[in-house]
Enzyme design. Structure first.
Site, PDB file in Angstrom:
ATOM      1  N   VAL A  97      45.850  56.211  40.794  1.00  0.00           N
ATOM      2  CA  VAL A  97      46.813  55.512  41.651  1.00  0.00           C
ATOM      3  C   VAL A  97      46.232  54.177  42.137  1.00  0.00           C
ATOM      4  O   VAL A  97      46.898  53.420  42.831  1.00  0.00           O
ATOM      5  CB  VAL A  97      47.192  56.399  42.865  1.00  0.00           C
ATOM      6  CG1 VAL A  97      47.893  57.665  42.386  1.00  0.00           C
ATOM      7  CG2 VAL A  97      45.974  56.755  43.709  1.00  0.00           C
ATOM      8  N   HIS A 113      51.411  59.528  38.782  1.00  0.00           N
ATOM      9  CA  HIS A 113      51.140  60.156  40.092  1.00  0.00           C
ATOM     10  C   HIS A 113      51.345  59.188  41.239  1.00  0.00           C
ATOM     11  O   HIS A 113      50.887  59.443  42.354  1.00  0.00           O
ATOM     12  CB  HIS A 113      49.718  60.747  40.114  1.00  0.00           C
ATOM     13  CG  HIS A 113      49.614  61.974  39.264  1.00  0.00           C
ATOM     14  ND1 HIS A 113      48.429  62.534  38.893  1.00  0.00           N
ATOM     15  CD2 HIS A 113      50.581  62.741  38.711  1.00  0.00           C
ATOM     16  CE1 HIS A 113      48.658  63.607  38.152  1.00  0.00           C
ATOM     17  NE2 HIS A 113      49.957  63.743  38.016  1.00  0.00           N
ATOM     18  N   THR A 186      39.549  62.801  32.329  1.00  0.00           N
ATOM     19  CA  THR A 186      40.376  63.702  33.135  1.00  0.00           C
ATOM     20  C   THR A 186      39.945  65.140  32.868  1.00  0.00           C
ATOM     21  O   THR A 186      39.642  65.516  31.736  1.00  0.00           O
ATOM     22  CB  THR A 186      41.886  63.538  32.848  1.00  0.00           C
ATOM     23  OG1 THR A 186      42.625  64.474  33.638  1.00  0.00           O
ATOM     24  CG2 THR A 186      42.213  63.704  31.383  1.00  0.00           C
TER      25      THR A 186
HETATM   26  C1  BV8 Z   1      54.370  69.844  40.377  1.00  0.00           C
HETATM   27  C2  BV8 Z   1      48.018  61.910  43.635  1.00  0.00           C
HETATM   28  C3  BV8 Z   1      56.285  71.147  40.773  1.00  0.00           C
HETATM   29  C4  BV8 Z   1      47.263  62.290  44.842  1.00  0.00           C
HETATM   30  C5  BV8 Z   1      47.703  63.830  42.286  1.00  0.00           C
HETATM   31  C6  BV8 Z   1      49.214  76.422  42.431  1.00  0.00           C
HETATM   32  C7  BV8 Z   1      49.410  75.991  43.726  1.00  0.00           C
HETATM   33  C8  BV8 Z   1      50.012  74.734  44.000  1.00  0.00           C
HETATM   34  C9  BV8 Z   1      50.439  73.925  42.952  1.00  0.00           C
HETATM   35  C10 BV8 Z   1      50.214  74.378  41.672  1.00  0.00           C
HETATM   36  C11 BV8 Z   1      49.624  75.594  41.401  1.00  0.00           C
HETATM   37  N1  BV8 Z   1      49.541  75.733  40.060  1.00  0.00           N
HETATM   38  C12 BV8 Z   1      50.058  74.644  39.465  1.00  0.00           C
HETATM   39  C13 BV8 Z   1      50.497  73.830  40.439  1.00  0.00           C
HETATM   40  C14 BV8 Z   1      51.128  72.580  40.223  1.00  0.00           C
HETATM   41  C15 BV8 Z   1      50.146  71.473  40.590  1.00  0.00           C
HETATM   42  C16 BV8 Z   1      48.859  71.669  39.853  1.00  0.00           C
HETATM   43  O1  BV8 Z   1      48.793  71.476  38.653  1.00  0.00           O
HETATM   44  N2  BV8 Z   1      47.826  72.043  40.631  1.00  0.00           N
HETATM   45  C17 BV8 Z   1      46.543  72.290  40.037  1.00  0.00           C
HETATM   46  C18 BV8 Z   1      45.457  71.791  40.995  1.00  0.00           C
HETATM   47  C19 BV8 Z   1      46.418  73.795  39.782  1.00  0.00           C
HETATM   48  N3  BV8 Z   1      50.804  70.283  40.147  1.00  0.00           N
HETATM   49  C20 BV8 Z   1      51.599  69.675  41.012  1.00  0.00           C
HETATM   50  O2  BV8 Z   1      51.756  69.984  42.178  1.00  0.00           O
HETATM   51  C21 BV8 Z   1      52.386  68.514  40.428  1.00  0.00           C
HETATM   52  N4  BV8 Z   1      53.753  68.728  40.733  1.00  0.00           N
HETATM   53  O3  BV8 Z   1      53.977  70.599  39.537  1.00  0.00           O
HETATM   54  O4  BV8 Z   1      55.473  70.040  41.129  1.00  0.00           O
HETATM   55  C22 BV8 Z   1      57.629  70.612  40.927  1.00  0.00           C
HETATM   56  C23 BV8 Z   1      58.364  70.310  39.787  1.00  0.00           C
HETATM   57  C24 BV8 Z   1      59.620  69.824  39.940  1.00  0.00           C
HETATM   58  C25 BV8 Z   1      60.148  69.582  41.229  1.00  0.00           C
HETATM   59  C26 BV8 Z   1      59.384  69.859  42.361  1.00  0.00           C
HETATM   60  C27 BV8 Z   1      58.100  70.376  42.220  1.00  0.00           C
HETATM   61  C28 BV8 Z   1      51.972  67.214  41.078  1.00  0.00           C
HETATM   62  C29 BV8 Z   1      50.593  66.851  40.612  1.00  0.00           C
HETATM   63  C30 BV8 Z   1      50.245  65.476  41.150  1.00  0.00           C
HETATM   64  C31 BV8 Z   1      49.328  65.640  42.325  1.00  0.00           C
HETATM   65  N5  BV8 Z   1      48.833  64.333  42.712  1.00  0.00           N
HETATM   66  N6  BV8 Z   1      47.356  62.575  42.564  1.00  0.00           N
HETATM   67  C32 BV8 Z   1      46.164  61.311  45.023  1.00  0.00           C
HETATM   68  O5  BV8 Z   1      45.630  60.788  44.027  1.00  0.00           O
HETATM   69  O6  BV8 Z   1      45.844  61.103  46.196  1.00  0.00           O
HETATM   70  S1  BV8 Z   1      46.680  64.703  41.285  1.00  0.00           S
HETATM   71  C33 BV8 Z   1      45.110  64.082  41.512  1.00  0.00           C
HETATM   72  O7  BV8 Z   1      44.212  65.051  41.057  1.00  0.00           O
HETATM   73  C34 BV8 Z   1      44.837  62.881  40.648  1.00  0.00           C
HETATM   74  O8  BV8 Z   1      45.916  62.019  40.541  1.00  0.00           O
HETATM   75  C35 BV8 Z   1      44.505  63.496  39.341  1.00  0.00           C
HETATM   76  O9  BV8 Z   1      45.648  63.678  38.581  1.00  0.00           O
HETATM   77  C36 BV8 Z   1      44.005  64.865  39.717  1.00  0.00           C
HETATM   78  C37 BV8 Z   1      42.548  64.926  39.454  1.00  0.00           C
HETATM   79  O10 BV8 Z   1      42.450  64.914  38.080  1.00  0.00           O
HETATM   80  P1  BV8 Z   1      41.475  63.929  37.288  1.00  0.00           P
HETATM   81  O11 BV8 Z   1      42.025  62.552  37.272  1.00  0.00           O
HETATM   82  O12 BV8 Z   1      41.266  64.619  36.011  1.00  0.00           O
HETATM   83  O13 BV8 Z   1      40.135  63.827  38.131  1.00  0.00           O
HETATM   84  P2  BV8 Z   1      38.965  64.899  38.191  1.00  0.00           P
HETATM   85  O14 BV8 Z   1      38.019  64.455  39.251  1.00  0.00           O
HETATM   86  O15 BV8 Z   1      39.561  66.283  38.241  1.00  0.00           O
HETATM   87  O16 BV8 Z   1      38.229  64.776  36.771  1.00  0.00           O
HETATM   88  C38 BV8 Z   1      37.502  63.594  36.471  1.00  0.00           C
HETATM   89  C39 BV8 Z   1      37.054  63.729  35.043  1.00  0.00           C
HETATM   90  O17 BV8 Z   1      36.380  62.537  34.691  1.00  0.00           O
HETATM   91  C40 BV8 Z   1      36.094  64.870  34.832  1.00  0.00           C
HETATM   92  O18 BV8 Z   1      36.435  65.563  33.656  1.00  0.00           O
HETATM   93  C41 BV8 Z   1      34.740  64.190  34.704  1.00  0.00           C
HETATM   94  O19 BV8 Z   1      33.879  64.875  33.803  1.00  0.00           O
HETATM   95  C42 BV8 Z   1      35.133  62.868  34.094  1.00  0.00           C
HETATM   96  N7  BV8 Z   1      34.232  61.746  34.392  1.00  0.00           N
HETATM   97  C43 BV8 Z   1      33.572  61.482  35.543  1.00  0.00           C
HETATM   98  N8  BV8 Z   1      32.880  60.322  35.408  1.00  0.00           N
HETATM   99  C44 BV8 Z   1      33.158  59.841  34.171  1.00  0.00           C
HETATM  100  C45 BV8 Z   1      34.010  60.742  33.508  1.00  0.00           C
HETATM  101  N9  BV8 Z   1      34.448  60.550  32.259  1.00  0.00           N
HETATM  102  C46 BV8 Z   1      34.040  59.433  31.627  1.00  0.00           C
HETATM  103  N10 BV8 Z   1      33.222  58.516  32.196  1.00  0.00           N
HETATM  104  C47 BV8 Z   1      32.761  58.679  33.453  1.00  0.00           C
HETATM  105  N11 BV8 Z   1      31.937  57.774  34.004  1.00  0.00           N
END
Ligand code: BV8
Ligand code: ZN
Length: 241
Positions: A97, A113, A186
């Protein structure tokens, strides 16, 4: 290893926090999902905002400050350069974002997002540019209707913009087997973004995961897995000559 697109190749890129990590922006997984003792999922949620808007605005205000203090990195620039080569045969869906892709020159960007530097009234819903941090003084309210103003971010439990999902799904279907799908930096934990690789694969795409420390479960869904820093891997992988 270098990616060699042909005149027919279509490319869909999905980026996550690992791309911005190379600019010094902290990732979500790196913080074990915590921020100042709060679970990020609790802060980045409608319930969290309703319960304690000041804490949620502090989370986003500090991230606005942080994002303004950093610059795009070589990984962002390599993605923008690939777009310049492919034009409308390229699309970027970002989970980030922070606005760094656009600052690096990317234009064909779907911010699935939301966008850190936009806010919206909880009632009028029309997003507007806003780089204020709201860390001091009263929280923002809508000039038109007086309701609370929130960050224009898709929170956990909120649906993504259907037009965004449609644009990405259409791109995948139109491209078919000519598609190369790259997931970069991701952990593939958050749906529906984490499901894009399955949609791409089912339409015959070639799939690539580029990550410093790929998530085991997520990596099994990709044909190619390149381990490394996005800022180092991407300039080589997407090099034009
Ligand atoms: C939806 C904005 C339904 C916020 C974000 C159980 C309970 C509650 C909810 C759920 C559940 N099960 C499933 C859900 C749905 C939920 C979900 O999937 N939850 C997960 C946690 C289980 N999803 C949702 O709620 C979505 N909406 O499903 O709603 C619905 C449908 C219709 C109508 C109404 C409702 C909404 C999801 C969006 C949430 N908002 N962002 C903010 O940013 O402040 S998500 C947020 O976390 C980020 O945007 C990002 O998407 C996510 C983190 O993911 P990554 O970007 O992958 O970051 P992460 O740190 O995890 O990984 C980093 C990676 O980079 C690693 O792999 C690392 O190794 C690598 N890395 C690090 N350094 C480097 C590198 N790679 C290369 N080079 C480097 N130097
Ligand atoms: Zn309003």
């Amino acid at each position: 290893m270098r990616f060699e697109p042909t005149a027919e190749t279509r490319v869909l890129v999905l980026t996550g926090a690992g791309v911005s990590a190379e600019s010094g922006v902290p990732t979500f997984r790196g913080s074990d999902g915590l921020w100042e003792g709060h679970r990020i999922e609790a802060v980045a949620s409608p319930e969290g905002f309703a319960a304690d808007p000041r804490t949620v605005w502090r989370f986003y205000g500090l991230r606005r400050q942080g994002a303004l203090a950093v610059s795009p990195n070589a990984g962002h620039r390599a993605i923008a350069a690939l777009e310049a080569r492919l034009g409308d045969r390229f699309l970027l869906a970002t989970q980030n974002v922070d606005g760094l892709h656009r600052r690096a020159g990317s234009e064909r960007v779907v911010a699935i997002h939301g966008e850190l530097f936009k806010s919206r009234c909880v009632r009028c819903s029309r997003p507007f540019d806003d780089d204020a941090t709201w860390l001091e003084g009263p929280l923002p309210t809508c000039a038109d209707c007086g309701a609370a103003v929130r960050p224009h971010i898709v929170w956990f439990g909120e649906g993504l913009d259907p037009s965004h999902l449609e644009r990405v799904a259409d791109f995948i279907v139109d491209a078919g087997p000519m598609l190369h799908f790259f997931a970069i930096g991701t952990s593939g934990q958050v749906y529906p973004a984490a499901g894009l690789v399955d949609a791409a694969r089912s339409s015959g795409a070639t799939t690539w995961l580029i990550d410093l420390d790929p998530d085991e479960g997520y990596a099994t869904r990709f044909e190619h897995v390149l381990r490394g820093r996005s800022g180092e891997v991407l300039p080589r992988l997407f090099a034009a000559d």
